[in-house]
Design a protein around this motif. Sequence first.
Motif, PDB file in Angstrom:
ATOM      1  N   TYR A  80      22.413  48.097  -9.558  1.00 49.70           N
ATOM      2  CA  TYR A  80      23.272  49.236  -9.223  1.00 49.70           C
ATOM      3  C   TYR A  80      22.787  49.979  -7.975  1.00 49.70           C
ATOM      4  O   TYR A  80      22.859  51.206  -7.912  1.00 49.70           O
ATOM      5  N   ASP A  81      22.239  49.260  -7.008  1.00 51.33           N
ATOM      6  CA  ASP A  81      21.689  49.843  -5.783  1.00 51.33           C
ATOM      7  C   ASP A  81      20.507  50.775  -6.037  1.00 51.33           C
ATOM      8  O   ASP A  81      20.190  51.633  -5.221  1.00 51.33           O
ATOM      9  N   LEU A  82      19.888  50.614  -7.183  1.00 50.94           N
ATOM     10  CA  LEU A  82      18.679  51.357  -7.522  1.00 50.94           C
ATOM     11  C   LEU A  82      17.524  50.378  -7.672  1.00 50.94           C
ATOM     12  O   LEU A  82      17.709  49.268  -8.178  1.00 50.94           O
ATOM     13  N   VAL A  83      16.349  50.789  -7.252  1.00 52.20           N
ATOM     14  CA  VAL A  83      15.133  50.010  -7.455  1.00 52.20           C
ATOM     15  C   VAL A  83      14.229  50.857  -8.336  1.00 52.20           C
ATOM     16  O   VAL A  83      13.664  51.861  -7.885  1.00 52.20           O
ATOM     17  N   PHE A  84      14.139  50.467  -9.597  1.00 56.01           N
ATOM     18  CA  PHE A  84      13.297  51.186 -10.550  1.00 56.01           C
ATOM     19  C   PHE A  84      11.908  50.574 -10.521  1.00 56.01           C
ATOM     20  O   PHE A  84      11.726  49.407 -10.867  1.00 56.01           O
ATOM     21  N   ILE A  85      10.945  51.350 -10.096  1.00 60.15           N
ATOM     22  CA  ILE A  85       9.550  50.902 -10.089  1.00 60.15           C
ATOM     23  C   ILE A  85       8.972  51.274 -11.452  1.00 60.15           C
ATOM     24  O   ILE A  85       8.566  52.404 -11.701  1.00 60.15           O
ATOM     25  N   TYR A  86       9.010  50.291 -12.332  1.00 60.86           N
ATOM     26  CA  TYR A  86       8.553  50.492 -13.704  1.00 60.86           C
ATOM     27  C   TYR A  86       7.028  50.608 -13.719  1.00 60.86           C
ATOM     28  O   TYR A  86       6.475  51.480 -14.384  1.00 60.86           O
ATOM     29  N   TYR A  87       6.370  49.733 -12.983  1.00 68.38           N
ATOM     30  CA  TYR A  87       4.918  49.799 -12.825  1.00 68.38           C
ATOM     31  C   TYR A  87       4.555  49.547 -11.371  1.00 68.38           C
ATOM     32  O   TYR A  87       5.127  48.656 -10.727  1.00 68.38           O
ATOM     33  N   LEU A  88       3.611  50.321 -10.891  1.00 66.25           N
ATOM     34  CA  LEU A  88       2.959  50.085  -9.608  1.00 66.25           C
ATOM     35  C   LEU A  88       1.511  50.486  -9.822  1.00 66.25           C
ATOM     36  O   LEU A  88       1.231  51.640 -10.166  1.00 66.25           O
ATOM     37  N   ALA A  89       0.607  49.535  -9.667  1.00 65.58           N
ATOM     38  CA  ALA A  89      -0.802  49.817  -9.920  1.00 65.58           C
ATOM     39  C   ALA A  89      -1.666  49.144  -8.865  1.00 65.58           C
ATOM     40  O   ALA A  89      -1.362  48.043  -8.406  1.00 65.58           O
ATOM     41  N   VAL A  90      -2.742  49.834  -8.527  1.00 62.69           N
ATOM     42  CA  VAL A  90      -3.755  49.301  -7.617  1.00 62.69           C
ATOM     43  C   VAL A  90      -5.090  49.394  -8.341  1.00 62.69           C
ATOM     44  O   VAL A  90      -5.420  50.452  -8.915  1.00 62.69           O
ATOM     45  N   LYS A  91      -5.843  48.297  -8.337  1.00 64.09           N
ATOM     46  CA  LYS A  91      -7.156  48.305  -8.976  1.00 64.09           C
ATOM     47  C   LYS A  91      -7.994  49.450  -8.407  1.00 64.09           C
ATOM     48  O   LYS A  91      -7.924  49.756  -7.216  1.00 64.09           O
ATOM     49  N   GLU A  92      -8.800  50.048  -9.273  1.00 63.69           N
ATOM     50  CA  GLU A  92      -9.588  51.209  -8.865  1.00 63.69           C
ATOM     51  C   GLU A  92     -10.433  50.951  -7.620  1.00 63.69           C
ATOM     52  O   GLU A  92     -10.512  51.792  -6.738  1.00 63.69           O
ATOM     53  N   LYS A  93     -11.026  49.782  -7.516  1.00 64.38           N
ATOM     54  CA  LYS A  93     -11.899  49.521  -6.371  1.00 64.38           C
ATOM     55  C   LYS A  93     -11.141  49.434  -5.049  1.00 64.38           C
ATOM     56  O   LYS A  93     -11.741  49.513  -3.994  1.00 64.38           O
ATOM     57  N   TYR A  94      -9.797  49.309  -5.118  1.00 62.24           N
ATOM     58  CA  TYR A  94      -8.974  49.246  -3.907  1.00 62.24           C
ATOM     59  C   TYR A  94      -8.204  50.541  -3.661  1.00 62.24           C
ATOM     60  O   TYR A  94      -7.458  50.629  -2.690  1.00 62.24           O
ATOM     61  N   GLN A  95      -8.386  51.520  -4.528  1.00 61.97           N
ATOM     62  CA  GLN A  95      -7.673  52.776  -4.342  1.00 61.97           C
ATOM     63  C   GLN A  95      -8.280  53.564  -3.185  1.00 61.97           C
ATOM     64  O   GLN A  95      -9.454  53.402  -2.853  1.00 61.97           O
TER      65      GLN A  95
END
Length: 191
Positions: A80-95
Amino acid sequence: MMRCPIYLPSNCNMEIIVRSVKENLNAIKHVEEMMDGLFPEEEQSSVNGLLELSVNSGVHFDLYYLNGEVCGFSYIVCKYDLVFIYYLAVKEKYQSMGCGTKILEIIKGFYNNCTLVLNIEPINGQTHNQVQRLRRLKFYKKNGLKETNYFLEHKGVEYSILSSAQNLDTVRYKKLLEDISCDYMASKIYR
């Protein structure tokens, strides 16, 4: 979804590459580690369940690699022209290295004509992870998402809804959520 190398600024000497989780099922352990370490228990989903649902049209379950190592993952539903980002995660060592920003840029690039939307824990000053919540909100705002002043109540947990659009179409958003899972039929979106 096209898969290709994405380059960070030249002074970083890093390259982020996107690959579908289905291309490397052995890497699931990295997703499970991030799920357990970065999300409160009530926000965690079964990684195998996510993998099963990722065969549906418009669902993308991706790993992000930095210098050959998994640095993050995303789980996205586009409808529906929406992009739902259900999860986005970066490992702690790369934050705090720009990886999260670059991953969000990759997502925006793939879906440049769609509205991004995601849910985060609200900032209310009464929680044990308030610093993490503030940091998460600051990250998303820095990357162009806005507070919509809408909230989602799902399974007794309240979330703030962020969006790249000034005015979120909550009817389409609720339909997208219901398409993901029947669990969302009982959810409420309110101001």
